[in-house]
Design a protein around this motif. Structure first.
Motif, PDB file in Angstrom:
ATOM      1  N   SER A  36       7.923  33.153  17.397  1.00  0.00           N
ATOM      2  CA  SER A  36       8.346  32.422  18.654  1.00  0.00           C
ATOM      3  C   SER A  36       9.956  31.103  18.219  1.00  0.00           C
ATOM      4  CB  SER A  36       7.444  31.816  19.782  1.00  0.00           C
ATOM      5  OG  SER A  36       6.816  31.174  18.618  1.00  0.00           O
ATOM      6  N   GLU A  37       9.043  30.853  17.010  1.00  0.00           N
ATOM      7  CA  GLU A  37      10.369  30.356  16.431  1.00  0.00           C
ATOM      8  C   GLU A  37      12.139  30.658  15.560  1.00  0.00           C
ATOM      9  OE1 GLU A  37       9.029  27.913  12.567  1.00  0.00           O
ATOM     10  OE2 GLU A  37       7.166  27.456  13.344  1.00  0.00           O
ATOM     11  N   ALA A  38      11.798  31.844  15.256  1.00  0.00           N
ATOM     12  CA  ALA A  38      12.486  32.459  15.191  1.00  0.00           C
ATOM     13  C   ALA A  38      13.778  32.654  16.655  1.00  0.00           C
ATOM     14  CB  ALA A  38      12.411  33.974  14.757  1.00  0.00           C
ATOM     15  N   VAL A  39      13.324  33.148  17.602  1.00  0.00           N
ATOM     16  CA  VAL A  39      13.434  33.389  18.814  1.00  0.00           C
ATOM     17  C   VAL A  39      14.263  32.224  19.127  1.00  0.00           C
ATOM     18  CG1 VAL A  39      13.101  33.944  21.005  1.00  0.00           C
ATOM     19  CG2 VAL A  39      12.348  35.097  19.747  1.00  0.00           C
ATOM     20  N   ASP A  40      13.567  31.294  19.215  1.00  0.00           N
ATOM     21  CA  ASP A  40      14.412  29.796  19.786  1.00  0.00           C
ATOM     22  C   ASP A  40      15.593  29.710  18.999  1.00  0.00           C
ATOM     23  OD1 ASP A  40      12.185  29.124  21.742  1.00  0.00           O
ATOM     24  OD2 ASP A  40      10.625  28.346  20.520  1.00  0.00           O
ATOM     25  N   LEU A  41      15.098  29.308  17.415  1.00  0.00           N
ATOM     26  CA  LEU A  41      16.468  29.181  16.721  1.00  0.00           C
ATOM     27  C   LEU A  41      17.608  30.440  17.239  1.00  0.00           C
ATOM     28  CD1 LEU A  41      17.281  27.290  14.238  1.00  0.00           C
ATOM     29  CD2 LEU A  41      15.931  28.526  12.189  1.00  0.00           C
ATOM     30  N   TYR A  42      17.026  31.214  17.164  1.00  0.00           N
ATOM     31  CA  TYR A  42      18.464  32.700  17.617  1.00  0.00           C
ATOM     32  C   TYR A  42      19.120  31.805  18.789  1.00  0.00           C
ATOM     33  CZ  TYR A  42      21.162  36.571  17.004  1.00  0.00           C
ATOM     34  OH  TYR A  42      22.074  37.808  16.762  1.00  0.00           O
ATOM     35  N   ARG A  43      18.417  31.613  19.241  1.00  0.00           N
ATOM     36  CA  ARG A  43      19.066  30.906  20.918  1.00  0.00           C
ATOM     37  C   ARG A  43      19.816  30.235  20.072  1.00  0.00           C
ATOM     38  NH1 ARG A  43      15.334  30.822  24.017  1.00  0.00           N
ATOM     39  NH2 ARG A  43      15.151  33.456  24.671  1.00  0.00           N
ATOM     40  N   LYS A  44      18.779  28.885  20.073  1.00  0.00           N
ATOM     41  CA  LYS A  44      20.161  27.697  19.512  1.00  0.00           C
ATOM     42  C   LYS A  44      21.291  28.248  18.984  1.00  0.00           C
ATOM     43  CE  LYS A  44      19.302  23.681  17.491  1.00  0.00           C
ATOM     44  NZ  LYS A  44      18.261  23.160  16.927  1.00  0.00           N
ATOM     45  N   ARG A  45      21.236  28.877  17.798  1.00  0.00           N
ATOM     46  CA  ARG A  45      22.629  29.070  16.724  1.00  0.00           C
ATOM     47  C   ARG A  45      23.140  29.814  17.951  1.00  0.00           C
ATOM     48  NH1 ARG A  45      22.018  28.848  11.531  1.00  0.00           N
ATOM     49  NH2 ARG A  45      24.126  29.808  11.856  1.00  0.00           N
ATOM     50  N   GLU A  47      23.961  29.749  20.898  1.00  0.00           N
ATOM     51  CA  GLU A  47      24.443  28.839  22.199  1.00  0.00           C
ATOM     52  C   GLU A  47      25.211  27.586  21.558  1.00  0.00           C
ATOM     53  OE1 GLU A  47      20.996  27.326  23.883  1.00  0.00           O
ATOM     54  OE2 GLU A  47      20.514  28.901  25.216  1.00  0.00           O
ATOM     55  N   GLN A  48      25.649  27.279  20.156  1.00  0.00           N
ATOM     56  CA  GLN A  48      26.018  26.925  19.031  1.00  0.00           C
ATOM     57  C   GLN A  48      27.392  27.435  18.736  1.00  0.00           C
ATOM     58  OE1 GLN A  48      22.971  25.352  16.612  1.00  0.00           O
ATOM     59  NE2 GLN A  48      22.798  23.411  18.418  1.00  0.00           N
ATOM     60  N   LYS A  76      17.016  40.462  23.738  1.00  0.00           N
ATOM     61  CA  LYS A  76      17.766  40.207  25.433  1.00  0.00           C
ATOM     62  C   LYS A  76      18.582  39.403  25.147  1.00  0.00           C
ATOM     63  CE  LYS A  76      13.509  41.462  27.701  1.00  0.00           C
ATOM     64  NZ  LYS A  76      11.981  41.311  27.960  1.00  0.00           N
ATOM     65  N   ILE A  77      19.153  38.464  23.880  1.00  0.00           N
ATOM     66  CA  ILE A  77      19.510  37.321  23.676  1.00  0.00           C
ATOM     67  C   ILE A  77      20.761  37.578  23.016  1.00  0.00           C
ATOM     68  CG2 ILE A  77      20.369  35.205  22.483  1.00  0.00           C
ATOM     69  CD1 ILE A  77      16.822  35.121  22.039  1.00  0.00           C
ATOM     70  N   ASP A  78      20.868  38.665  22.584  1.00  0.00           N
ATOM     71  CA  ASP A  78      22.323  39.938  21.886  1.00  0.00           C
ATOM     72  C   ASP A  78      21.930  40.800  21.000  1.00  0.00           C
ATOM     73  OD1 ASP A  78      24.127  40.141  20.310  1.00  0.00           O
ATOM     74  OD2 ASP A  78      23.630  38.637  18.376  1.00  0.00           O
TER      75      ASP A  78
END
Length: 126
Positions: A36-45, A47-48, A76-78
């Motif tokens: 879950s931390e990996a998904v959150d950080l990947y999504r954040k990076r 988006e940035q 789903k993100i990438d």
């Protein structure tokens, strides 16, 4: 080599060793404890607009989200994520059929620095 790599492993020692190896090879590294931390950080990076070049996901995280669940969310993100599944359980079906699950490569523990270097080079060349 260069690029940024996200390392996800529940064992702090493993995260520190892998991070040290990758930094020695010239990569920028961030590490997290679970999927879950990996998904959150990947999504954040993403988006940035500073996405990771590749991710290394531990297959099994006791009591947390492991690589099998994380890769579904990351895809789903990438759709083009370059993900490497890592495990000491070499008999797990995901390790044998990693591409069926959305992974680009497999890294069996324990691994040597040269192995991680070679696999990352292969994945980043895809």
């Amino acid at each position: 080599m260069s690029g940024s790599v996200l390392v996800m492993d529940d064992e702090e020692d493993v995260r520190e060793i892998v991070q040290a190896i990758l930094e020695e090879l010239g990569y920028t590294v961030e590490s997290v404890e679970n999927g879950s931390e990996a998904v959150d950080l990947y999504r954040k990076r993403k988006e940035q607009d500073t996405p990771f070049s590749a991710v290394i996901l531990d297959l099994t995280i006791p009591g947390g989200m492991g690589g099998k669940e994380a890769i579904k969310k990351l895809l789903k993100i990438d759709r083009n994520i370059k993900a490497i599944v890592s495990s000491g359980y070499s008999t797990d079906p995901i390790m044998a059929n990693f591409r069926d699950y959305g992974f680009s490569a497999v890294l069996s523990k324990p691994f040597l620095p040269q192995e991680i270097s070679n696999i990352l080079q292969e994945v980043l060349a895809l």
